[in-house]
Structures are given as C-alpha cells and as structure tokens.
Write a protein that holds these residues in place. Sequence first.
Motif, short mmCIF file in Angstrom:
data_model
loop_
_atom_site.label_atom_id
_atom_site.label_comp_id
_atom_site.label_asym_id
_atom_site.label_seq_id
_atom_site.Cartn_x
_atom_site.Cartn_y
_atom_site.Cartn_z
N THR A 211 62.34 26.61 58.02
CA THR A 211 62.88 25.68 57.03
C THR A 211 63.22 26.37 55.71
OG1 THR A 211 60.62 25.13 56.31
CG2 THR A 211 61.60 23.73 58.02
N GLU A 212 62.64 27.54 55.46
CA GLU A 212 62.98 28.34 54.29
C GLU A 212 63.08 29.79 54.74
OE1 GLU A 212 60.51 27.84 50.87
OE2 GLU A 212 60.35 25.66 51.11
N ALA A 213 64.21 30.43 54.41
CA ALA A 213 64.45 31.80 54.85
C ALA A 213 63.42 32.75 54.24
CB ALA A 213 65.86 32.24 54.47
N GLY A 214 63.18 33.84 54.93
CA GLY A 214 62.24 34.84 54.44
C GLY A 214 61.98 35.88 55.50
N GLN A 215 60.79 36.48 55.47
CA GLN A 215 60.43 37.54 56.41
C GLN A 215 59.14 37.16 57.12
OE1 GLN A 215 58.97 41.54 55.00
NE2 GLN A 215 60.91 42.24 55.88
N LEU A 216 59.13 37.33 58.44
CA LEU A 216 57.93 37.04 59.21
C LEU A 216 56.81 38.00 58.81
CD1 LEU A 216 59.33 36.38 62.81
CD2 LEU A 216 58.90 34.75 60.95
N PRO A 217 55.56 37.62 59.01
CA PRO A 217 54.44 38.49 58.62
C PRO A 217 54.36 39.73 59.50
CG PRO A 217 53.63 36.58 59.84
CD PRO A 217 55.09 36.33 59.57
N ALA A 218 53.64 40.74 59.02
CA ALA A 218 53.48 41.98 59.76
C ALA A 218 52.57 41.82 60.97
CB ALA A 218 52.94 43.07 58.84
N VAL A 219 51.70 40.81 60.92
CA VAL A 219 50.77 40.53 62.02
C VAL A 219 51.00 39.09 62.47
CG1 VAL A 219 48.35 40.38 62.72
CG2 VAL A 219 49.09 42.18 61.12
N GLU A 220 51.04 38.86 63.76
CA GLU A 220 51.26 37.51 64.27
C GLU A 220 50.19 36.57 63.76
OE1 GLU A 220 52.56 35.25 68.40
OE2 GLU A 220 51.99 37.37 68.43
N PRO A 221 50.58 35.42 63.22
CA PRO A 221 49.61 34.52 62.59
C PRO A 221 48.87 33.67 63.62
CG PRO A 221 51.78 33.55 62.51
CD PRO A 221 51.96 34.91 63.13
N VAL A 222 47.95 32.87 63.12
CA VAL A 222 47.32 31.83 63.93
C VAL A 222 48.27 30.64 63.93
CG1 VAL A 222 45.35 30.28 64.17
CG2 VAL A 222 45.00 32.62 63.34
N TRP A 223 48.86 30.34 65.09
CA TRP A 223 49.86 29.28 65.16
C TRP A 223 49.21 27.91 65.11
CZ3 TRP A 223 54.56 31.25 64.55
CH2 TRP A 223 54.79 32.56 64.96
N TRP A 224 49.99 26.92 64.74
CA TRP A 224 49.46 25.58 64.53
C TRP A 224 50.28 24.55 65.32
CZ3 TRP A 224 52.47 28.38 61.25
CH2 TRP A 224 53.67 27.81 60.81
N ALA A 225 49.69 23.40 65.52
CA ALA A 225 50.38 22.29 66.18
C ALA A 225 50.88 21.30 65.13
CB ALA A 225 49.44 21.58 67.15
N ALA A 226 51.88 20.51 65.49
CA ALA A 226 52.39 19.48 64.57
C ALA A 226 51.34 18.39 64.41
CB ALA A 226 53.68 18.89 65.11
N GLN A 227 51.08 18.06 63.15
CA GLN A 227 50.11 17.00 62.85
C GLN A 227 50.65 16.12 61.74
OE1 GLN A 227 46.36 18.83 61.88
NE2 GLN A 227 45.97 19.54 63.97
N GLY A 228 50.42 14.81 61.85
CA GLY A 228 50.85 13.88 60.81
C GLY A 228 52.34 13.95 60.57
N ASP A 229 52.72 14.16 59.31
CA ASP A 229 54.12 14.25 58.93
C ASP A 229 54.72 15.63 59.25
OD1 ASP A 229 54.08 11.66 57.99
OD2 ASP A 229 53.55 12.26 55.94
N ASN A 230 53.94 16.50 59.85
CA ASN A 230 54.39 17.83 60.24
C ASN A 230 54.99 18.60 59.07
OD1 ASN A 230 54.87 19.98 62.02
ND2 ASN A 230 56.89 19.20 62.62
N PRO A 231 54.21 18.82 57.99
CA PRO A 231 54.76 19.56 56.84
C PRO A 231 55.00 21.02 57.20
CG PRO A 231 52.41 19.26 56.59
CD PRO A 231 52.79 18.47 57.81
#
Length: 259
Positions: A211-231
């Motif tokens: 949703t906002e351009a940028g650069q992915l992190p150097a290490v794969e993050p802890v991914w998340w599931a959609a919750q509520g309004d999915n911010p």
Amino acid sequence: MTGAVLANRAAVPTHVSPPRIAVRFRLLRDGEVTPGLKTLRFYRNWATAGKIDAVFQAEDGEFTAVQSFDLATLLAQGEWLVAGDDPAPPRRTRASYMSFGASGTFTYNITSGEGGQQGDPGQVSGLVRVDRLPANREIVLVERPADGEWRLAGYGPTPDGSGMLDVRVVGGDVYALGLDDYGVAFVPDLDVQVGQRIRPTRYAGWLYEITEAGQLPAVEPVWWAAQGDNPSQPLGTARAVARRYFQPIAHGPIPVEVI
C-alpha cells in the motif's frame, strides 16, 4: 591517530546490492530447434520501441547467454514487450508481452503465427466476483473437442470485473478458469511498488499487497493474518495489507459466440 582513522573507517556503512535475477531464453522456430542466429529485443512498450532495454541472441543453437537484471525494475514495469526475429528464409518475427519475477530459462517461440490459432474465432463473456464484488482476474479458457485432446482456446483479463474474451474453438466444450494473483516470493531488500503482492517463502494462505512503496526488510518478517479492518503494517520501509489468496475456480461448459 591510527586508532581514530580505524574507527572512522569502521563507521562507513556496508553497501547492499539490490536483488537481481538471472534470465536466459530457449529460442525456437515454429516449435522446433533450428540453426542460425536468432534475436530477442526488450522494450517497455511500442511507444518506446526506439530504445532497446535488453538484447538476447542465440548464435547457432537454442539457448541464449544468461543476463542479470535488477528485479525491482522488472517488477515495476510489469509486462515487457519482447520481440523475436529469425532472419533465416523465410524470415519469421513475433512480439509478445512477458513478465519476469524469478530467475530461470524461458522458452520463446518465433513462429509464423499459425501455431495455436486453429479453430473458428469466437467470444466469451467473462464475469468475475470476489466476495460479491467485481474483480479483475485472469481468465483461461480450455476446450475439450470430440477427440478428447484438451487445447487452449483463449485467455484474457476482466477489468472492473467483466469483459469479452477472444477465443478459437473447434466445436468442443469450453471451460473457464479464474486465476488470482499469486504474487512474488519474498526477496530481501527488494524495492516494491503500490499494488504488488508479496508471497511468504512458506505460504500459509495469505499474500501481502503493498500500500506504500518502499524496500522489503533484509530478513523475512513474522507474517500476519487479516484482522478487523485489516490495517496496513510495516514491511521493511514499505507498508502492506494481508490479502486472502483465492484458489482457481472453474466453470463450464460455457456458451461461446462464434463470430
């Protein structure tokens, strides 16, 4: 003095090269390996055809040399106009749009245009809904003729949820498959643009739409599931929201309007 100089040198940040992929092509003529020079030229589109972005050549065989490309540039462009040329008499040429998201060897058939075009021209009305809302999806249409040998009849998008798709049919039953965007596998430090989808290396049902351009992190993050309004949440210097991946759905037989 020596200690101060060493300290200053240690403070200089290490340069991180942007992610790249290696690409080569297997060049065929009418579906077969033939001798002679063959050339592929990359353009962004026909409007910029005066500027060649890359050239691949097979000198005397089927494989080109490997070339390295900045992955973010390939993904930001999306589809590249790839034009092939075989000057052996009778000369053959072909142009098509292609997308690249990972290293590999890609087959390109420089054909006369007859292959895969058998059958009567027709159209199919495409209509796609996801959670009851119009959705842009890629539709692939396959046909099962009387001889039972499945064939590709056509394909195309459904912008704003609907569209007319061109097909070639030979009198068999036609089935439609709706395909969701499976995204690009996570690559450390990759520059990403709004709208691109990132897929975890261990897929667990969710994709992540930028949703906002940028650069992915150097290490794969802890991914998340959609919750509520999915911010949106940070994904390196970019931001993304979780999106459910919808597996392909097939319908058919469907009516075809023969032209």
